[in-house]
Design a protein around this motif. Structure first.
Motif, PDB file in Angstrom:
ATOM      1  N   CYS A   7       0.841  -1.202   0.000  1.00 34.17           N
ATOM      2  CA  CYS A   7       0.000   0.000   0.000  1.00 34.17           C
ATOM      3  C   CYS A   7       0.874   1.248   0.000  1.00 34.17           C
ATOM      4  O   CYS A   7       2.091   1.170  -0.117  1.00 34.17           O
ATOM      5  CB  CYS A   7      -0.924  -0.037   1.217  1.00 34.17           C
ATOM      6  SG  CYS A   7      -0.033   0.149   2.774  1.00 34.17           S
ATOM      7  N   HIS A   8       0.274   2.399   0.163  1.00 37.84           N
ATOM      8  CA  HIS A   8       1.035   3.644   0.095  1.00 37.84           C
ATOM      9  C   HIS A   8       1.885   3.874   1.336  1.00 37.84           C
ATOM     10  O   HIS A   8       3.042   4.286   1.246  1.00 37.84           O
ATOM     11  CB  HIS A   8       0.066   4.820  -0.107  1.00 37.84           C
ATOM     12  CG  HIS A   8       0.764   6.113  -0.359  1.00 37.84           C
ATOM     13  ND1 HIS A   8       1.003   7.026   0.636  1.00 37.84           N
ATOM     14  CD2 HIS A   8       1.302   6.616  -1.489  1.00 37.84           C
ATOM     15  CE1 HIS A   8       1.653   8.063   0.112  1.00 37.84           C
ATOM     16  NE2 HIS A   8       1.841   7.837  -1.170  1.00 37.84           N
ATOM     17  N   CYS A   9       1.330   3.605   2.509  1.00 38.00           N
ATOM     18  CA  CYS A   9       2.057   3.911   3.754  1.00 38.00           C
ATOM     19  C   CYS A   9       3.026   2.809   4.160  1.00 38.00           C
ATOM     20  O   CYS A   9       3.883   3.030   4.997  1.00 38.00           O
ATOM     21  CB  CYS A   9       1.069   4.200   4.882  1.00 38.00           C
ATOM     22  SG  CYS A   9       0.243   2.733   5.543  1.00 38.00           S
ATOM     23  N   GLY A  10       2.875   1.624   3.573  1.00 37.75           N
ATOM     24  CA  GLY A  10       3.810   0.540   3.873  1.00 37.75           C
ATOM     25  C   GLY A  10       3.353  -0.430   4.953  1.00 37.75           C
ATOM     26  O   GLY A  10       4.065  -1.382   5.257  1.00 37.75           O
ATOM     27  N   GLN A  11       2.199  -0.220   5.525  1.00 33.86           N
ATOM     28  CA  GLN A  11       1.700  -1.156   6.547  1.00 33.86           C
ATOM     29  C   GLN A  11       1.335  -2.506   5.936  1.00 33.86           C
ATOM     30  O   GLN A  11       1.509  -3.536   6.578  1.00 33.86           O
ATOM     31  CB  GLN A  11       0.478  -0.579   7.265  1.00 33.86           C
ATOM     32  CG  GLN A  11       0.796   0.556   8.209  1.00 33.86           C
ATOM     33  CD  GLN A  11       1.705   0.129   9.348  1.00 33.86           C
ATOM     34  OE1 GLN A  11       1.457  -0.871  10.007  1.00 33.86           O
ATOM     35  NE2 GLN A  11       2.766   0.865   9.558  1.00 33.86           N
ATOM     36  N   CYS A  70      -5.679  -1.155   2.937  1.00 33.56           N
ATOM     37  CA  CYS A  70      -4.994  -0.661   4.131  1.00 33.56           C
ATOM     38  C   CYS A  70      -5.908   0.330   4.851  1.00 33.56           C
ATOM     39  O   CYS A  70      -6.384   1.293   4.248  1.00 33.56           O
ATOM     40  CB  CYS A  70      -3.686   0.022   3.737  1.00 33.56           C
ATOM     41  SG  CYS A  70      -2.866   0.784   5.149  1.00 33.56           S
ATOM     42  N   ASN A  72      -5.035   2.353   7.066  1.00 34.51           N
ATOM     43  CA  ASN A  72      -4.320   3.594   7.354  1.00 34.51           C
ATOM     44  C   ASN A  72      -4.320   4.524   6.141  1.00 34.51           C
ATOM     45  O   ASN A  72      -4.716   5.675   6.247  1.00 34.51           O
ATOM     46  CB  ASN A  72      -2.888   3.272   7.799  1.00 34.51           C
ATOM     47  CG  ASN A  72      -2.159   4.510   8.269  1.00 34.51           C
ATOM     48  OD1 ASN A  72      -2.719   5.332   9.007  1.00 34.51           O
ATOM     49  ND2 ASN A  72      -0.917   4.660   7.859  1.00 34.51           N
ATOM     50  N   CYS A  73      -3.883   4.035   4.983  1.00 37.69           N
ATOM     51  CA  CYS A  73      -3.765   4.922   3.816  1.00 37.69           C
ATOM     52  C   CYS A  73      -4.886   4.716   2.803  1.00 37.69           C
ATOM     53  O   CYS A  73      -5.028   5.516   1.878  1.00 37.69           O
ATOM     54  CB  CYS A  73      -2.402   4.754   3.146  1.00 37.69           C
ATOM     55  SG  CYS A  73      -2.150   3.161   2.356  1.00 37.69           S
TER      56      CYS A  73
HETATM   57 ZN   LIG Z   1      -1.214   1.824   3.977  1.00 33.95          ZN
END
Ligand SMILES: [Zn+2]
Length: 110
Positions: A7-11, A70, A72-73
């Motif tokens: 994903c974008h944030c890396g989680q 995700c 988060n993002c």
């Molecule tokens: Zn993310």
């Protein structure tokens, strides 16, 4: 070869094994909104690293697919079906989607 992405944030991080010969551009109600280009792999060739509670799941209609994203993002990385995973190739590291042939799929009629 092994493809890695996330994903974008890396989680949410994943890896998948196989060759990306083409991607599917599906016109169903969710794919058209996401703009996803999908590459399906056997579920055994796909692995998500521990994303913990950050990875959400969404299902609708016949609930045959679990659309993962995700929390988060908000990026939708892949969808899980019965024995396969459809990966959004836009989430694969270092891959230029413009260089992959896109095959249109009329998911709206399914
Ligand atoms: Zn993310």
């Amino acid at each position: 070869m092994i493809h890695r992405g996330g994903c974008h944030c890396g989680q949410v991080r994943f890896e998948a094994e196989g060759e990306i010969e083409a991607a599917v551009a599906c016109n169903c109600s969710i794919c058209s909104r996401k703009g996803a280009l999908l590459w399906a792999v056997d579920a055994k060739k796909f692995h998500v690293f521990d994303a913990g509670p950050d990875m959400g799941a969404y299902a609708f209609g016949k609930r045959t697919l679990r659309h993962r994203f995700c929390r988060n993002c908000g990026i939708a990385t892949h969808s899980e079906g019965d024995g396969f995973v459809a990966i959004n190739i836009r989430c694969i590291d270092g891959l230029d989607p413009a260089k992959i042939d896109a095959v249109e799929f009329d998911g709206r009629s399914v």
